[in-house]
Design an enzyme around this catalytic site. Structure first.
Site, PDB file in Angstrom:
ATOM      1  N   ASN A   9      70.509  32.662 -46.316  1.00 47.35           N
ATOM      2  CA  ASN A   9      71.568  33.560 -45.871  1.00 47.35           C
ATOM      3  C   ASN A   9      72.514  33.734 -47.052  1.00 47.35           C
ATOM      4  OD1 ASN A   9      73.713  34.871 -44.715  1.00 47.35           O
ATOM      5  ND2 ASN A   9      74.385  33.139 -43.438  1.00 47.35           N
ATOM      6  N   LYS A  11      74.940  35.634 -47.421  1.00 47.71           N
ATOM      7  CA  LYS A  11      76.315  36.021 -47.060  1.00 47.71           C
ATOM      8  C   LYS A  11      76.766  37.176 -47.978  1.00 47.71           C
ATOM      9  CE  LYS A  11      76.959  31.439 -45.293  1.00 47.71           C
ATOM     10  NZ  LYS A  11      77.890  30.433 -44.786  1.00 47.71           N
ATOM     11  N   HIS A  94      76.214  34.837 -36.203  1.00 46.29           N
ATOM     12  CA  HIS A  94      76.648  33.816 -37.158  1.00 46.29           C
ATOM     13  C   HIS A  94      78.116  33.472 -36.874  1.00 46.29           C
ATOM     14  CE1 HIS A  94      77.797  31.829 -40.862  1.00 46.29           C
ATOM     15  NE2 HIS A  94      76.506  31.586 -41.040  1.00 46.29           N
ATOM     16  N   GLU A  96      80.549  33.008 -38.706  1.00 49.47           N
ATOM     17  CA  GLU A  96      81.541  33.777 -39.474  1.00 49.47           C
ATOM     18  C   GLU A  96      81.791  35.129 -38.812  1.00 49.47           C
ATOM     19  OE1 GLU A  96      79.596  33.307 -43.265  1.00 49.47           O
ATOM     20  OE2 GLU A  96      80.133  31.177 -43.227  1.00 49.47           O
ATOM     21  N   GLU A 165      74.039  25.819 -36.042  1.00 53.15           N
ATOM     22  CA  GLU A 165      74.903  25.672 -37.214  1.00 53.15           C
ATOM     23  C   GLU A 165      76.280  25.172 -36.786  1.00 53.15           C
ATOM     24  OE1 GLU A 165      73.320  28.348 -40.623  1.00 53.15           O
ATOM     25  OE2 GLU A 165      74.841  29.427 -39.504  1.00 53.15           O
ATOM     26  N   GLY A 171      79.243  25.394 -45.286  1.00 51.35           N
ATOM     27  CA  GLY A 171      79.950  25.599 -46.552  1.00 51.35           C
ATOM     28  C   GLY A 171      80.929  24.492 -46.894  1.00 51.35           C
ATOM     29  N   SER A 209      75.306  23.256 -44.809  1.00 54.65           N
ATOM     30  CA  SER A 209      75.239  22.386 -45.992  1.00 54.65           C
ATOM     31  C   SER A 209      73.876  21.710 -46.165  1.00 54.65           C
ATOM     32  CB  SER A 209      76.361  21.348 -45.968  1.00 54.65           C
ATOM     33  OG  SER A 209      77.620  21.989 -45.987  1.00 54.65           O
TER      34      SER A 209
HETATM   35  P1  PGA Z   1      75.781  26.687 -45.934  1.00 53.47           P
HETATM   36  O1  PGA Z   1      75.753  27.938 -44.903  1.00 53.47           O
HETATM   37  O2  PGA Z   1      74.361  26.275 -46.170  1.00 53.47           O
HETATM   38  O3  PGA Z   1      76.461  27.239 -47.158  1.00 53.47           O
HETATM   39  O4  PGA Z   1      76.582  25.611 -45.271  1.00 53.47           O
HETATM   40  C1  PGA Z   1      74.832  28.005 -43.858  1.00 53.47           C
HETATM   41  C2  PGA Z   1      75.068  29.256 -43.055  1.00 53.47           C
HETATM   42  O5  PGA Z   1      76.232  29.620 -42.837  1.00 53.47           O
HETATM   43  O6  PGA Z   1      74.099  29.932 -42.632  1.00 53.47           O
END
Ligand code: PGA
Length: 251
Positions: A9, A11, A94, A96, A165, A171, A209
């Protein structure tokens, strides 16, 4: 048998030159990955990435789609448009987007339905915040989020991918332990099994992460079928190492 799946992903990262370099390295190195691999890229780069992936078996995905099929919805991108660019997957719900755009459980479910209607696979994200985990609400939250989807889709649930998640792990460098993740994955799987036998075999990815040094332990859990990879998907060596940690799961 559930084929493990590792999806990047990106982003809101990338640019034309950087994408070409990154996917060049990923395509060159993915040959022996023991799992299905996809990258979910920003809308403007779908055309570019489709071309870069042409010679590979890496699937292309988007990070969101409109709940509408077409029409007067300025700024929105329909599933038909994504399909036109060769997308096999689309991330929906997601955290976000749930946070930044106030996406509700029912909106996320409707987006998953749009994707299935055109033959694309939605990657439906669920996950609790730190406050929800600390107040013991993890199960309630993730099951509420998943139930909105299974309620709308019914038997079609078998066509989705789920990604667990935990918001506090995204992140942050703070990964859920393999045991913490497995516990939630087992809950999600139990709910899916109640929908249908086929839905019980839906792939459930872990995201938050995931790095080369924790991927193998996470992917070894009985109900973890791969990962949705944010930050580490932007570095070819890390993304390939994570994909290399996957292996197929017998039901
Ligand atoms: P990350 O993000 O691996 O940077 O923690 C995962 C995600 O949001 O899909």
């Amino acid at each position: 048998m559930r084929r493990q799946f590792v999806a990047g992903n990106w982003k809101m990262h990338g640019n034309l030159a950087g994408n070409a370099a990154l996917l060049g390295d990923v395509v060159a190195g993915v040959g022996t990955a023991p799992c299905e691999v996809a990258v979910c890229v920003p809308f403007p780069y779908l055309g570019q990435c489709r071309q870069l992936l042409e010679v590979s078996n890496i699937a292309l995905g988007a990070q969101d789609c409109s709940v509408h099929s077409s029409g007067a919805h300025t700024g929105e991108v329909s599933v038909a448009m994504l399909q036109d660019f060769g997308c096999r997957y689309v991330i929906v719900g997601h955290s976000e987007r749930r946070a930044d755009h106030h996406e509700s459980d029912s909106l996320v479910a409707a987006k998953a339905e749009r994707a299935l209607e055109v033959g694309m696979t939605p990657i439906v994200c669920v996950g609790e915040s730190l406050a929800e985990r600390e107040s013991g609400e993890t199960a309630t939250v993730v099951l509420r989020q998943l139930q909105a989807v299974t309620h709308l889709l019914g038997g079609q649930t078998a066509g989705i991918v789920v990604a667990y998640e935990p918001v506090w792990a995204i992140g942050t460098g703070r990964t859920a332990t393999a045991a913490q993740a497995q516990e939630v994955h087992a809950l999600l799987r139990a709910h899916l099994r109640k929908v249908s036998e086929a839905a019980g075999e839906v792939r459930i990815l872990y995201g938050g992460s995931v790095k080369p040094d924790n991927a193998a332990e996470l992917f070894a859990q009985p109900d973890i079928d791969g990962g949705l990879i944010g930050g580490a998907s932007l570095k070819a060596t890390d993304f390939l190492a994570i994909a290399g940690a996957a292996h197929d799961k017998r039901p």
